[in-house]
Design an enzyme around this catalytic site. Structure first.
Site, PDB file in Angstrom:
ATOM      1  N   HIS A 248      11.863  -0.662 -56.474  1.00  0.00           N
ATOM      2  CA  HIS A 248      12.329  -2.045 -56.466  1.00  0.00           C
ATOM      3  C   HIS A 248      11.251  -2.956 -55.877  1.00  0.00           C
ATOM      4  O   HIS A 248      10.590  -2.621 -54.902  1.00  0.00           O
ATOM      5  CB  HIS A 248      13.603  -2.139 -55.620  1.00  0.00           C
ATOM      6  CG  HIS A 248      14.360  -3.400 -55.816  1.00  0.00           C
ATOM      7  ND1 HIS A 248      15.307  -3.553 -56.806  1.00  0.00           N
ATOM      8  CD2 HIS A 248      14.318  -4.591 -55.158  1.00  0.00           C
ATOM      9  CE1 HIS A 248      15.822  -4.769 -56.746  1.00  0.00           C
ATOM     10  NE2 HIS A 248      15.233  -5.422 -55.755  1.00  0.00           N
TER      11      HIS A 248
ATOM     12  N   ASP B 187      15.474   3.390 -57.469  1.00  0.00           N
ATOM     13  CA  ASP B 187      16.125   2.151 -57.055  1.00  0.00           C
ATOM     14  C   ASP B 187      17.635   2.339 -57.137  1.00  0.00           C
ATOM     15  O   ASP B 187      18.149   2.739 -58.185  1.00  0.00           O
ATOM     16  CB  ASP B 187      15.678   1.020 -57.992  1.00  0.00           C
ATOM     17  CG  ASP B 187      16.247  -0.340 -57.626  1.00  0.00           C
ATOM     18  OD1 ASP B 187      17.063  -0.448 -56.685  1.00  0.00           O
ATOM     19  OD2 ASP B 187      15.888  -1.325 -58.308  1.00  0.00           O
TER      20      ASP B 187
ATOM     21  N   SER C 196      16.032  -9.000 -59.461  1.00  0.00           N
ATOM     22  CA  SER C 196      16.908  -8.614 -58.359  1.00  0.00           C
ATOM     23  C   SER C 196      18.040  -9.631 -58.201  1.00  0.00           C
ATOM     24  O   SER C 196      18.830  -9.819 -59.125  1.00  0.00           O
ATOM     25  CB  SER C 196      16.086  -8.454 -57.079  1.00  0.00           C
ATOM     26  OG  SER C 196      16.796  -7.760 -56.100  1.00  0.00           O
TER      27      SER C 196
END
Length: 310
Positions: free
Chosen positions: A277, A247, A153
């Site tokens: 996610h 996501d 991320s």
């Protein structure tokens, strides 16, 4: 566009993971105060912490003036993996991804250094990037062998940004990016299709961007902010980008893969079907998430040992 049917896309194990996760880190948590966000995120990560595998030696050290955590096996590794944790540049730290880093170390035999970079909004961009680069420089000075950069991320963004910055020195032999935020067009693709995905929405992404920089739109042409803004992607090391289907950030995978390939580099994109996610935390309670983590470990092992199996 017909909204995705998440009841069909997600299996029972992933749905159960989402429900359990929400008891700690509720939907819309980005609207909480910074202190509350960090508290609920830390509680969630602690609840899913799977422990460290036997044989992993762990030490808290400082590299380049940045607090880090070192993971090693008894047999010293030539290669060092530098890991940047996720959390929207706002939450997370050495504890949030402790078991993930320990498992990567145990399963690949590679040395892993987790970086505790400065968080927004107290430390706005580019503080996180500066810490990420300083830690890389410290690791480079501490260990003589090759370096593999990786992160999930927000951490995937940092890993890629540092890879772009340091490619001339030739020490980085690969990058593994897990559902990263790289700067793909937020007006199309997954950002629109999965705008209301479980675990992370498009509105959440924008909110974290505002916290990171102060405005929703990134600085133009700044590779430190979005690697896809780099006008020259040549000379990058072998790259594996792993995203998940449900996501808003998923389109970063093919966009970055195609850009690296167009510049003459090696790049592979792997997309985890029926996953959300943050599913690193679900790897021990979901077969799909476990298989996704196997892909991650396989990529780290392959690139860390200078193989390209894709």
């Amino acid at each position: 566009m017909t909204p995705p049917d998440y009841d069909s896309l997600l299996d029972d194990e992933v749905s159960a993971y989402i429900a359990r996760s929400a008891t700690y880190f509720p939907p819309g948590a980005v609207s909480l105060s910074i202190e509350e966000q960090r508290a609920v995120y830390d509680r969630m990560c602690a609840a899913f912490h799977a422990g460290r595998p036997e044989g992993v030696v762990v030490r808290d050290l400082v590299y380049g003036g940045v607090s880090c955590r070192l993971y090693e096996m008894a047999t010293a590794s030539e290669v060092t993996v530098v890991y940047y944790h996720g959390g929207g540049f706002v939450v997370g730290g050495l504890e949030s991804h402790d078991d993930v880093c320990a498992e990567i170390c145990a399963r690949t035999g590679l040395r892993v250094v987790s970086v505790d970079y400065a968080l927004a909004p107290e430390h706005p961009f580019p503080a996180c990037y500066n810490d990420a680069l300083a830690a890389y420089t410290g690791v480079r000075e501490a260990f003589a062998g090759p370096i593999l950069l990786m992160g999930d991320s927000a951490g995937g963004n940092l890993a890629s940004g540092i890879t772009h910055e340091v490619r001339p020195d030739g020490r980085v032999i690969g990058q593994v990016l897990i559902y990263p935020e790289l700067g793909a067009d937020r007006h199309k693709g997954s950002f629109v299709e999965h705008a209301h995905a479980p675990e992370l929405t498009a509105a959440d992404v924008v909110a974290y961007r505002v916290l990171r920089f102060g405005v929703a739109d990134p600085p133009a042409g700044d590779t430190r902010y979005f690697p896809l803004q780099d006008k020259d992607l040549s000379g990058l090391p072998p790259t594996v980008v792993l995203t998940v289907e449900c996501d808003p950030l998923a389109s970063n995978g093919p966009a970055y893969r195609d850009a690296v390939r167009a510049a003459g580099g090696q790049a592979e994109w792997i997309n985890g079907k029926g996953l959300v996610h943050g599913c690193l935390r679900a790897r021990h309670c979901s077969a799909r998430a476990g298989a996704f983590f196997d892909e991650i470990v396989g990529a780290v092992d392959a690139l860390g040992h200078r193989r390209w199996p894709y």
